[in-house]
Scaffold this motif. Structure first.
Motif, PDB file in Angstrom:
ATOM      1  N   ARG A 113       1.061   0.264 -42.448  1.00 14.16           N
ATOM      2  CA  ARG A 113       0.256  -0.037 -43.627  1.00 14.16           C
ATOM      3  C   ARG A 113      -1.101   0.638 -43.433  1.00 14.16           C
ATOM      4  O   ARG A 113      -1.685   0.569 -42.339  1.00 14.16           O
ATOM      5  N   GLN A 114      -1.578   1.271 -44.489  1.00 12.52           N
ATOM      6  CA  GLN A 114      -2.839   2.000 -44.409  1.00 12.52           C
ATOM      7  C   GLN A 114      -3.765   1.564 -45.523  1.00 12.52           C
ATOM      8  O   GLN A 114      -3.367   1.496 -46.686  1.00 12.52           O
ATOM      9  N   GLU A 115      -5.002   1.281 -45.153  1.00 13.79           N
ATOM     10  CA  GLU A 115      -6.023   0.937 -46.147  1.00 13.79           C
ATOM     11  C   GLU A 115      -6.985   2.115 -46.284  1.00 13.79           C
ATOM     12  O   GLU A 115      -7.080   2.956 -45.381  1.00 13.79           O
ATOM     13  N   PRO A 116      -7.684   2.194 -47.412  1.00 13.35           N
ATOM     14  CA  PRO A 116      -8.572   3.345 -47.649  1.00 13.35           C
ATOM     15  C   PRO A 116      -9.575   3.548 -46.521  1.00 13.35           C
ATOM     16  O   PRO A 116     -10.194   2.602 -46.036  1.00 13.35           O
ATOM     17  N   GLY A 117      -9.688   4.806 -46.077  1.00  7.65           N
ATOM     18  CA  GLY A 117     -10.661   5.140 -45.047  1.00  7.65           C
ATOM     19  C   GLY A 117     -10.238   4.789 -43.639  1.00  7.65           C
ATOM     20  O   GLY A 117     -11.029   4.944 -42.705  1.00  7.65           O
ATOM     21  N   GLU A 118      -9.010   4.341 -43.484  1.00  8.66           N
ATOM     22  CA  GLU A 118      -8.533   3.959 -42.153  1.00  8.66           C
ATOM     23  C   GLU A 118      -7.232   4.671 -41.837  1.00  8.66           C
ATOM     24  O   GLU A 118      -6.556   5.200 -42.717  1.00  8.66           O
ATOM     25  N   LEU A 149      -5.580  13.095 -39.031  1.00  8.59           N
ATOM     26  CA  LEU A 149      -5.356  11.878 -38.256  1.00  8.59           C
ATOM     27  C   LEU A 149      -4.822  12.221 -36.875  1.00  8.59           C
ATOM     28  O   LEU A 149      -3.960  13.082 -36.726  1.00  8.59           O
ATOM     29  N   CYS A 150      -5.318  11.511 -35.903  1.00  2.21           N
ATOM     30  CA  CYS A 150      -4.854  11.647 -34.531  1.00  2.21           C
ATOM     31  C   CYS A 150      -4.152  10.350 -34.139  1.00  2.21           C
ATOM     32  O   CYS A 150      -4.570   9.260 -34.553  1.00  2.21           O
ATOM     33  N   ALA A 151      -3.092  10.460 -33.373  1.00  2.00           N
ATOM     34  CA  ALA A 151      -2.385   9.282 -32.873  1.00  2.00           C
ATOM     35  C   ALA A 151      -2.055   9.486 -31.406  1.00  2.00           C
ATOM     36  O   ALA A 151      -1.916  10.618 -30.941  1.00  2.00           O
ATOM     37  N   SER A 152      -1.930   8.389 -30.681  1.00  3.48           N
ATOM     38  CA  SER A 152      -1.482   8.488 -29.300  1.00  3.48           C
ATOM     39  C   SER A 152      -0.385   7.465 -29.049  1.00  3.48           C
ATOM     40  O   SER A 152      -0.232   6.495 -29.805  1.00  3.48           O
ATOM     41  N   SER A 153       0.393   7.706 -28.014  1.00  2.58           N
ATOM     42  CA  SER A 153       1.479   6.780 -27.673  1.00  2.58           C
ATOM     43  C   SER A 153       1.779   6.880 -26.188  1.00  2.58           C
ATOM     44  O   SER A 153       1.355   7.816 -25.503  1.00  2.58           O
ATOM     45  N   GLN A 154       2.537   5.915 -25.723  1.00  7.75           N
ATOM     46  CA  GLN A 154       2.969   5.942 -24.331  1.00  7.75           C
ATOM     47  C   GLN A 154       4.220   6.807 -24.174  1.00  7.75           C
ATOM     48  O   GLN A 154       4.712   6.981 -23.073  1.00  7.75           O
ATOM     49  N   ASP A 155       4.716   7.313 -25.288  1.00  7.91           N
ATOM     50  CA  ASP A 155       5.845   8.244 -25.305  1.00  7.91           C
ATOM     51  C   ASP A 155       7.075   7.670 -24.624  1.00  7.91           C
ATOM     52  O   ASP A 155       7.752   8.337 -23.845  1.00  7.91           O
ATOM     53  N   PHE A 206      -2.873   5.031 -34.424  1.00  7.81           N
ATOM     54  CA  PHE A 206      -3.678   6.028 -35.112  1.00  7.81           C
ATOM     55  C   PHE A 206      -5.173   5.737 -35.043  1.00  7.81           C
ATOM     56  O   PHE A 206      -5.600   4.578 -35.018  1.00  7.81           O
ATOM     57  N   GLY A 207      -5.945   6.822 -35.054  1.00  9.64           N
ATOM     58  CA  GLY A 207      -7.372   6.717 -35.246  1.00  9.64           C
ATOM     59  C   GLY A 207      -7.705   6.624 -36.721  1.00  9.64           C
ATOM     60  O   GLY A 207      -6.805   6.697 -37.573  1.00  9.64           O
TER      61      GLY A 207
END
Lengths: 113, 114
Positions: free
Chosen positions: A36-41, B91-97, B105-106
């Motif tokens: 789930r994604q909210e605006p700006g996040e 968007l950048c994301a990280s995981s333990q793979d 996600f950031g």
């Protein structure tokens, strides 16, 4: 190229109503996630399903994974304005072994008070 | 830190300029991903780093895009000679793979190319 179709694209409902969002592919998933994604996040992980036929519940949210692991659904019971947001399904396809997730185009949910 | 952080949060640049976007993954996460999201849409995979392995660059849209990950931690996505169609949230994301690849996600960097 594996595609992941999500429907509906938009949904505007009144508080208290129920809704279902669908995620479908012609390929088999090794796992599937709902975000789930909210605006700006950035997207926030809600659930991961792995086993065909699996059902997981998160408060008023129920997630199902199809028996063949090609589809999934998200059902929200008695929607609240706080449920408003962009819901994304994302899958890891079994036949590629690719680690990056393939995302659906999202369902934008608006719950009116 | 507790989560994935990205900087800057917003970047406005002129067409033709180069930009660098930064990602700090969750400590201990070995895998790092970059995605691009156009307004209100799903995410488009760009590049994936895992440990010391060669990165999976299969999602990069053109040779103007590149990324590096130094010391297995921080990553920088560089876009050279930016074009208006590059405008998006990165968007950048990280995981333990692990076998089940749960990604975190950031908040993203909103890039606007004028």
């Amino acid at each position: 190229t594996q595609l992941l179709e999500q429907s509906p694209q938009f949904l505007s409902i009144q508080e208290g109503e129920n809704l279902t969002v669908y995620c479908n592919s012609s390929s088999v998933f090794s796992s599937l996630q709902w975000y789930r994604q909210e605006p700006g996040e950035g997207p926030v992980l809600l659930v991961t399903v792995v086993t065909g036929g699996e059902v997981k519940k998160l408060k008023r949210l129920t997630f199902q994974f199809g028996d063949a692991r090609k589809d999934s659904s998200l059902h929200i019971t008695a929607a609240q304005p706080g449920d408003t947001g962009l819901y994304l399904c994302a899958g890891a396809f079994m036949d590629t072994g690719r680690r990056a997730l393939t995302f659906g185009s999202g369902t934008r949910l608006q719950v009116q008070p | 830190g507790a989560g994935v952080s990205q900087s800057p949060s917003n970047k406005v640049t002129e067409k033709g300029k180069d930009v660098e976007l930064r990602c700090d993954p969750i400590s201990g996460h070995t895998a790092l991903y970059w995605y691009r999201q156009s307004l209100g849409q799903g995410l488009e995979f760009l590049i994936y780093f895992q440990g010391n392995s060669a990165p999976d660059k299969s999602g990069l849209p053109s040779d103007r895009f590149s990324a590096e990950r130094t010391g297995g931690s921080v990553s920088t996505l560089t876009i050279q000679r930016t074009q208006q169609e590059d405008s998006a949230v990165y968007l950048c994301a990280s995981s333990q793979d692990r076998v089940v690849n749960e990604q975190f996600f950031g908040p993203g960097t909103r890039l606007t190319v004028l």
